[in-house]
Motif scaffolding. Structure first.
Motif, short mmCIF file in Angstrom:
data_model
loop_
_atom_site.label_atom_id
_atom_site.label_comp_id
_atom_site.label_asym_id
_atom_site.label_seq_id
_atom_site.Cartn_x
_atom_site.Cartn_y
_atom_site.Cartn_z
N ASP A 85 0.83 -1.20 0.00
CA ASP A 85 0.00 0.00 0.00
C ASP A 85 0.86 1.25 0.00
OD1 ASP A 85 -3.03 -0.84 0.61
OD2 ASP A 85 -1.70 -2.17 1.74
N ARG A 140 0.06 5.37 0.70
CA ARG A 140 -0.94 6.35 1.10
C ARG A 140 -0.35 7.75 0.90
NH1 ARG A 140 -1.50 1.88 4.28
NH2 ARG A 140 -3.62 1.05 4.44
N HIS A 193 -3.43 4.80 -2.51
CA HIS A 193 -4.51 5.56 -1.85
C HIS A 193 -4.15 7.03 -1.94
CE1 HIS A 193 -5.74 1.80 0.43
NE2 HIS A 193 -4.49 1.52 0.10
N HIS A 235 -5.43 10.77 -1.02
CA HIS A 235 -6.40 11.53 -0.22
C HIS A 235 -6.21 13.01 -0.50
CE1 HIS A 235 -7.94 13.47 3.56
NE2 HIS A 235 -8.93 12.65 3.26
N TYR A 256 -0.13 8.30 6.65
CA TYR A 256 0.28 8.60 5.29
C TYR A 256 1.77 8.30 5.13
CZ TYR A 256 -4.16 11.09 4.93
OH TYR A 256 -5.50 11.41 4.94
#
Length: 302
Positions: free
Chosen positions: A96, A98, A126, A128, A141
């Motif tokens: 992942d 972020r 991901h 944001h 993050y």
């Protein structure tokens, strides 16, 4: 307390045991025989005991040497596995990632992020979007894109672009309200203000000579595109990135005011926690976005 054993000393010892010859061990490790001998001597000195019985014709392990050899092999194998795990992860970026980014990013940035995701199909990305400053130190993050020159302790910033902040207004506004001659004149003008750190309404603007001064706002927004639109519509004077307003300056839809008196340098940077080991997906993303930024500079310069 004795000094810890060095990996090079363990390698020298285990290789010598395996090949049963100082000269051959030195050749396979590509070091001078004298260097190998010094490493073995230092190892025995650190441990305070003899590991090898050396004669002119043979090498033999002492009891302590046999015990240390078994544990040294386990330790060196752990080191090799740790190294291999990083190399494998670098070959195939997975897991992942972020990322926190501000709103209203350009189409070229969005394309760069999509291209990055396409390059690493085993990676879950991901993204944001928020005006609020992401807390990178709590682990939510991995990396954030920020337009700021202030970086908190414990973070590292890789600068992508630098853009001066300038004060601008529309010709219609200036005809109606007059053109300020010094920053002190702004108390009689409508100032269009943003939000510091994306959360708190601005109360001060920077002076190019250093320091800052207090401003009163007539309009507030945490979206610089909206502040630009407000300035274009004659609502007041805004402090905005030169890159955002350059085309409006060229068309005379906006005019720079208080040139050389108000403004500051803004850096657009990728920010991430300061760690000895950086996740491969973070490194890959930083490299991809840095390449995007270099291309953007090249296009703007044409």
């Amino acid at each position: 307390m004795s000094e810890p054993v060095e990996t090079s000393e363990m390698v020298a010892f285990t290789k010598t045991v395996e090949v049963k010859s100082l000269s051959r061990a030195a050749a396979e490790l590509r070091v001078p025989r004298a260097t190998l001998s010094r490493r073995l001597a230092r190892l025995e000195e650190r441990l305070g005991m003899r590991l090898l019985r050396r004669t002119t014709r043979s090498l033999a392990l002492t009891d302590a040497g046999e015990l240390f050899y078994r544990h040294a092999c386990i330790a060196l194998e752990a080191v090799r596995q740790a190294e291999q795990s990083v190399r494998m992860t670098n070959d195939v970026v997975r897991g992942d990632l972020r990322v926190s980014v501000p709103p209203m990013m350009s189409a070229s940035f969005n394309a760069a992020v999509c291209d990055f995701a396409a390059c690493y199909p085993e990676l879950r990305v991901h993204v944001h979007t928020s005006n609020q400053r992401a807390d990178l130190l709590n682990g939510n993050y991995d990396v954030a894109l920020r337009a700021s020159s202030q970086i908190e302790p414990g973070l590292v910033a890789r600068t992508l672009l630098r853009d001066p902040m300038i004060s601008v207004a529309s010709p219609d506004y200036l005809r109606a309200r007059g053109t300020p001659q010094t920053h002190l004149d702004l108390k009689n003008h409508r100032c269009l203000l943003g939000f510091a750190r994306g959360e708190l309404a601005e109360t001060h603007w920077p002076l190019t000579s250093g320091g800052k001064f207090k401003v009163e706002g007539a309009f507030y927004a945490n979206d610089i595109e909206l502040l630009c639109d407000a300035a274009l519509r004659g609502l007041g004077i805004a402090l905005l990135p030169h890159g955002l307003v350059s085309r409006h300056l060229k068309s005379s839809a906006l005019v720079q005011v208080l040139d050389g008196a108000i403004g500051s340098g803004m850096q657009i940077a990728l920010v991430y926690p300061e760690r000895t080991y950086m996740k491969p997906q973070v490194r890959a993303f930083i490299d991809a976005i840095a390449a995007w930024a270099r291309g953007k500079v090249d296009v703007d310069a044409e």
